[in-house]
Design an enzyme around this catalytic site. Structure first.
Site, mmCIF file in Angstrom:
data_model
loop_
_atom_site.group_PDB
_atom_site.id
_atom_site.type_symbol
_atom_site.label_atom_id
_atom_site.label_comp_id
_atom_site.label_asym_id
_atom_site.label_seq_id
_atom_site.Cartn_x
_atom_site.Cartn_y
_atom_site.Cartn_z
ATOM 1 N N GLU A 76 -16.531 5.430 43.471
ATOM 2 C CA GLU A 76 -17.390 6.096 42.505
ATOM 3 C C GLU A 76 -18.741 5.386 42.348
ATOM 4 O O GLU A 76 -19.785 6.024 42.323
ATOM 5 C CB GLU A 76 -16.648 6.122 41.160
ATOM 6 C CG GLU A 76 -17.364 6.807 40.030
ATOM 7 C CD GLU A 76 -17.517 8.292 40.258
ATOM 8 O OE1 GLU A 76 -16.774 8.851 41.078
ATOM 9 O OE2 GLU A 76 -18.412 8.881 39.616
ATOM 10 N N ASP A 77 -18.709 4.075 42.243
ATOM 11 C CA ASP A 77 -19.904 3.344 41.803
ATOM 12 C C ASP A 77 -20.584 2.487 42.864
ATOM 13 O O ASP A 77 -21.599 1.850 42.576
ATOM 14 C CB ASP A 77 -19.549 2.428 40.612
ATOM 15 C CG ASP A 77 -19.146 3.230 39.392
ATOM 16 O OD1 ASP A 77 -19.479 4.421 39.346
ATOM 17 O OD2 ASP A 77 -18.493 2.659 38.500
#
Ligand code: MN
Length: 709
Positions: A76-77
C-alpha cells in the site's frame, strides 16, 4: 515501546528459531521499505507493523501470519509490489498482504445501517485466507489504540467504521477479546460524553457491588469445595459498550443492568460443567427459561458454554457461565485460537489458513456429532464464514447481494426491472465487460441502458437469479404478443382495404359474432393469432367485409391482394419479424414477406432463390414494402475478387469504414493464382449507402469484382 528483540523473545513460546529468524527478517525488510515514513504520532512507521505483529504474537499466530503483519502496509505505502514480496517471503505471505491491502481500499461510505451487515459479509468473502481478516483486525486494533493522533473528523469516521464493521466481524469469528477492545475504544472516541458518563457510573457502582460480588463468589466456591468439584470462579464486569448497547437496544436503565451480577466458572471436563450446573442450581433458584446449553449446541462461531440465570438475594440476578478451559480459550479468541487447527505431530504450522479454518469447522462437526445433532448447524457456520454470495457496489456505493455466479444482467434486474429490460452493456470497475461475465465480490458495476434496448433471449442461458429469469421471460412473451397483435392488425387491414374498410371501422356486431365463432375473447387475441401466422388474414377479412344489402362479395380477397396496398414494415427486427439470413434485405430492396404458422413474418428480397423452394402449404407470401427507415443498420454480405497483395485486407476494411459502414466479419477465402476471394459482412443503413460502399471498393485498383451475394 516494545522492540523486535522483545517480540523475538516472546515468540520462543510457539515458534522455532528458524521461524523467528524469518519474522525478524520481515521486520528489517519493512523497516527499510518504510524508511523515512512516520506515523501521525511522529514515530517511525515500522513501529506500527511491529505492534500489529505483537498483537498477533499474543494470539500465538503462525509464522506466515506474523510475517504478513510486518509487511501489511508495504504494498500500500511503498514501492514494493506483490512480486517483490513473493520473491522474498513466498506466495502465501504475499497473498495475505495483498488481501489486507485490498480491504484497506474498501471504504465504508454509506451510512445506511442495513449496509453494514452486507459489508461485513463482503469483507469475509473477499478474504479467501482467514489470516487476511485476522491481520486486518490486529491492524485496526493498533490503529484504534493510537487513534488520538489523527484529525478529529478522521477519528470519528474510523471509530464508526470499527463499530459498524470490524467489531461485528471479530464477534462473528468468536474473537471476543478483540471485539471488546475495539468496541470500547471506538465507543469512547465516537460517543465521548456517553462513555464518560457510563464509566463514572460503573466506578461509583463498583464500590457498592464489591461486597455482594465477594459474597456470591464465596458461596459458590464453598459449595464446589463441599461437593469436591474443581473450578475457578471469577466475577465478570460488562464492558462499557455492551452496557450502552443494552441500555439503548433493550431500553433498560443503568441501575437495572447493574443489578445483574455475572460470574464465570472454568473447569476441566464437560462432565464437570454439568455437575457444577447442578450444584449452583441447588445453591440459588434458577430463573425459568434462561438456561442455555451452548455445549450441546455451540454458537455458529464455535462458542461453547452453559449459561444460566439465578435469583439472588435483594432482587438481584446472578448470571453464570460454566465451561472448560479449552472452551474458555475459544470464547476469547475464536477462530484465532490456535489449538483448534494445530496440524499433525511435526509442529509445523505452514499449511494454508483456509485449510486450517476448514479443520476448525471439522472440529466443530465432530463436536456436534458427539452431541447428537445436526448438519444444519455446520451449514450455517460455513455460510457465515465462506458466504455463497457475491457483494458488489452500484456506482453510488450501494451494496447489492447476489448469488455466486451472478452476472451484470442479474445485477441490472436486481437494481430495477426497467434497468434490466433496457440494458445494453456494462462497465465493471470502470472497464467495459461482457454482460455474461460472472461478478466478483468488491466490484463496482455500472449498467448502460438505452430506451430502445430490449432483453435478449440469449440472456436466459447465463442469468442465475430468479428475478432476472422471470423478468426476461415475461418481457419476451409480452413483446411477442404486442408485435403479433400489431402485425396481425396490419395484415388484416391490408385485406380489409379491398372492401374499403379497416378493422377499426367494421361493424361491431359482425366482429363480436366472429370472435365468438372462432373462440376468442378479445380482438387482440384474434389479431395475435393472425400475426403469428396461425390464421390467414384474407379469410378473416372476408368474414368481416361490409354486407351491403344482399350484395354478396363478388371477388375473392385472395385474388385481390395483388391490388392491395403493401404492408409497410419498419426497420427493426423483433419477435415476429425477422430478416432472412439467406438474402439480407436492406431498405431500398424490393421485398416479399413469408408468413408461416407459429413463426411470424420473415422478410426476403423478392429475388431470393429460397423464396420459391420455401413455399409450401403452411407458408404464405405477403406483399410488403419498406416504410420510412431511420438510421438503423442492416447486415449485408459482399463478395469480392481481389489481387493478392500485402495490406489489401486492411485497405478494404478502411474503405468500408470510411463511409460509416461497420465491418462485422471479413473472411479471406480461396486463393486462385494471384486472385483472392474475400467475403465481407457489413452493416449499412440502406441501398444508397450500400451502393456508395460498393463504388468505393471498386475504386481500389486491386479489386476486380464486387457483388452482393
Ligand atoms: Mn496498518
Amino acid at each position: 515501546m516494545p522492540t523486535i528483540d522483545d517480540l523475538s523473545v516472546r515468540l520462543t513460546d510457539h515458534l522455532d528459531l528458524d521461524e523467528i529468524k524469518r519474522v525478524r527478517r520481515a521486520y528489517f525488510y519493512a523497516e527499510q521499505a518504510h524508511d523515512g515514513q512516520r506515523r501521525k504520532s511522529g514515530e517511525p512507521y515500522v513501529t506500527h507493523p511491529l505492534a500489529v505483529a505483537s498483537v498477533l504474537a499474543e494470539m500465538k499466530m503462525d509464522r506466515d501470519c506474523l510475517i504478513a503483519a510486518m509487511l501489511h502496509d508495504v504494498i500500500e505505502d511503498t514501492e514494493i509490489d506483490y512480486q517483490g514480496i513473493t520473491d522474498q517471503f513466498g506466495k502465501t505471505v504475499a497473498q495475505v498482504v495483498d488481501g489486507v491491502s485490498k480491504l484497506t481500499h474498501l471504504e465504508f461510505e454509506s451510512k445506511a445501517e442495513a449496509q453494514a451487515e452486507n459489508f461485513q459479509k463482503m469483507v469475509l468473502a473477499m478474504a479467501e485466507d482467514i489470516r487476511v481478516i485476522i491481520v486486518k483486525l490486529a491492524d485496526r486494533l493498533h490503529n484504534m489504540r493510537t487513534l488520538g493522533a489523527m484529525r478529529p473528523d478522521k477519528q470519528r469516521r474510523i471509530a464508526k467504521e470499527t463499530l459498524d464493521i470490524y467489531a461485528p466481524i471479530a464477534a462473528r469469528l468468536g474473537m471476543r477479546d478483540v471485539q471488546v477492545e475495539l468496541e470500547d475504544l471506538a465507543f469512547k472516541s465516537y460517543y465521548p460524553m456517553r462513555a464518560k458518563y457510563i464509566r463514572r457510573s460503573v466506578v461509583k457502582a463498583r464500590g457498592q457491588r464489591k461486597d455482594i460480588i465477594t459474597d456470591i463468589q464465596d458461596a459458590i466456591k464453598h459449595r464446589l469445595e463441599q461437593e469436591n468439584m474443581p473450578g475457578k470462579v471469577t466475577g465478570r464486569e460488562k464492558h462499557l459498550y455492551s452496557i450502552y448497547n443494552k441500555m439503548k437496544s433493550e431500553n433498560r436503565s443503568f441501575a437495572s443492568i447493574m443489578d445483574v451480577f455475572a460470574f464465570r466458572i472454568v473447569t476441566w471436563s464437560v462432565d464437570d460443567c454439568y455437575r457444577i450446573l447442578g450444584a449452583v442450581h441447588n445453591l440459588f433458584k434458577p430463573v425459568p427459561g434462561r438456561f442455555k446449553d451452548y455445549i450441546a449446541i455451540p454458537k455458529a462461531n464455535g462458542y461453547q458454554s452453559l449459561h444460566t440465570d439465578l435469583f439472588g438475594a435483594r432482587n438481584i440476578t446472578i448470571e453464570v457461565q460454566i465451561r472448560t478451559e479449552a472452551m474458555d480459550a475459544v470464547a476469547s479468541q475464536g477462530v484465532a485460537e490456535h489449538s483448534h487447527y494445530k496440524s499433525g505431530g511435526d509442529g509445523k504450522l505452514s499449511e494454508g489458513s483456509y485449510n486450517r479454518a476448514r479443520k476448525w469447522l471439522q472440529g466443530l462437526l465432530e463436536m456436534q456429532q458427539a452431541a447428537g445433532d445436526s448438519m444444519e448447524f455446520i451449514d450455517s457456520v460455513k455460510k457465515d464464514l465462506f458466504p455463497d454470495e457475491v457483494y458488489v457496489f452500484t456506482p453510488k456505493g450501494r451494496i447489492l447481494e447476489l448469488p455466486r455466479g451472478a452476472t451484470p444482467v442479474d445485477f441490472a434486474y436486481a437494481v430495477h426491472t426497467d434497468v434490466g429490460n433496457s440494458c445494453i452493456s456494462c462497465r465493471v470497475d470502470r472497464h467495459l465487460a461482457p454482460l455474461s461475465e460472472p461478478l466478483k465480490t468488491g466490484q463496482t458495476v455500472e449498467i448502460i441502458t438505452t430506451p430502445r434496448a430490449q432483453p435478449n433471449m440469449a440472456w436466459l442461458s447465463f442469468v442465475v437469479t430468479g428475478k432476472a429469469r422471470t423478468s426476461i421471460r415475461h418481457y419476451l412473451k409480452n413483446q411477442q404478443q404486442d408485435e403479433s397483435v400489431e402485425l396481425g392488425r396490419r395484415l388484416l387491414n391490408q385485406y380489409l382495404a379491398q372492401y374499403e374498410t379497416t378493422i377499426e371501422q367494421v361493424d361491431h356486431e359482425q366482429l363480436q359474432s366472429l370472435l365468438v365463432e372462432l373462440g376468442f375473447k378479445t380482438l387482440d387475441e384474434l389479431l395475435e393469432d393472425i400475426g403469428m401466422g396461425n390464421r390467414m388474414a384474407y379469410v378473416v377479412a372476408r368474414c368481416l367485409r361490409p354486407l351491403k344489402g344482399n350484395d354478396e362479395a363478388v371477388f375473392d380477397a385472395a385474388d385481390a391482394k395483388v391490388d392491395g396496398k403493401p404492408i409497410a414494415i419498419r426497420g427493426v427486427e423483433g419477435m415476429v419479424m425477422h430478416f432472412a439470413r439467406c438474402c439480407h434485405p436492406i431498405p431500398g430492396d424490393s421485398i416479399v414477406g413469408n408468413i408461416s404458422a407459429g413463426r411470424g413474418l420473415v422478410v426476403h428480397r423478392s429475388r431470393c432463390r429460397n423464396l420459391n423452394s420455401k413455399r409450401d402449404e403452411s407458408t404464405r407470401s405477403i406483399y410488403i414494402e419498406w416504410s420510412d427507415t431511420g438510421d438503423e443498420e442492416y447486415s449485408v454480405v459482399l463478395e469480392l475478387q481481389v489481387e493478392s497483395q500485402r495490406g489489401i485486407i486492411a485497405q478494404l476494411a478502411m474503405a468500408v469504414s470510411a463511409l460509416g459502414a461497420n465491418v462485422k466479419q471479413l473472411v479471406s477465402g480461396e486463393r486462385d493464382g494471384q486472385l483472392n476471394a474475400v467475403t465481407i459482412e457489413l452493416s449499412v443503413t440502406n441501398r444508397v449507402h450500400l451502393a456508395r460502399v460498393m463504388k468505393k471498393l471498386r475504386a481500389i485498383r486491386q479489386v476486380n469484382r464486387v457483388t452482393r451475394s
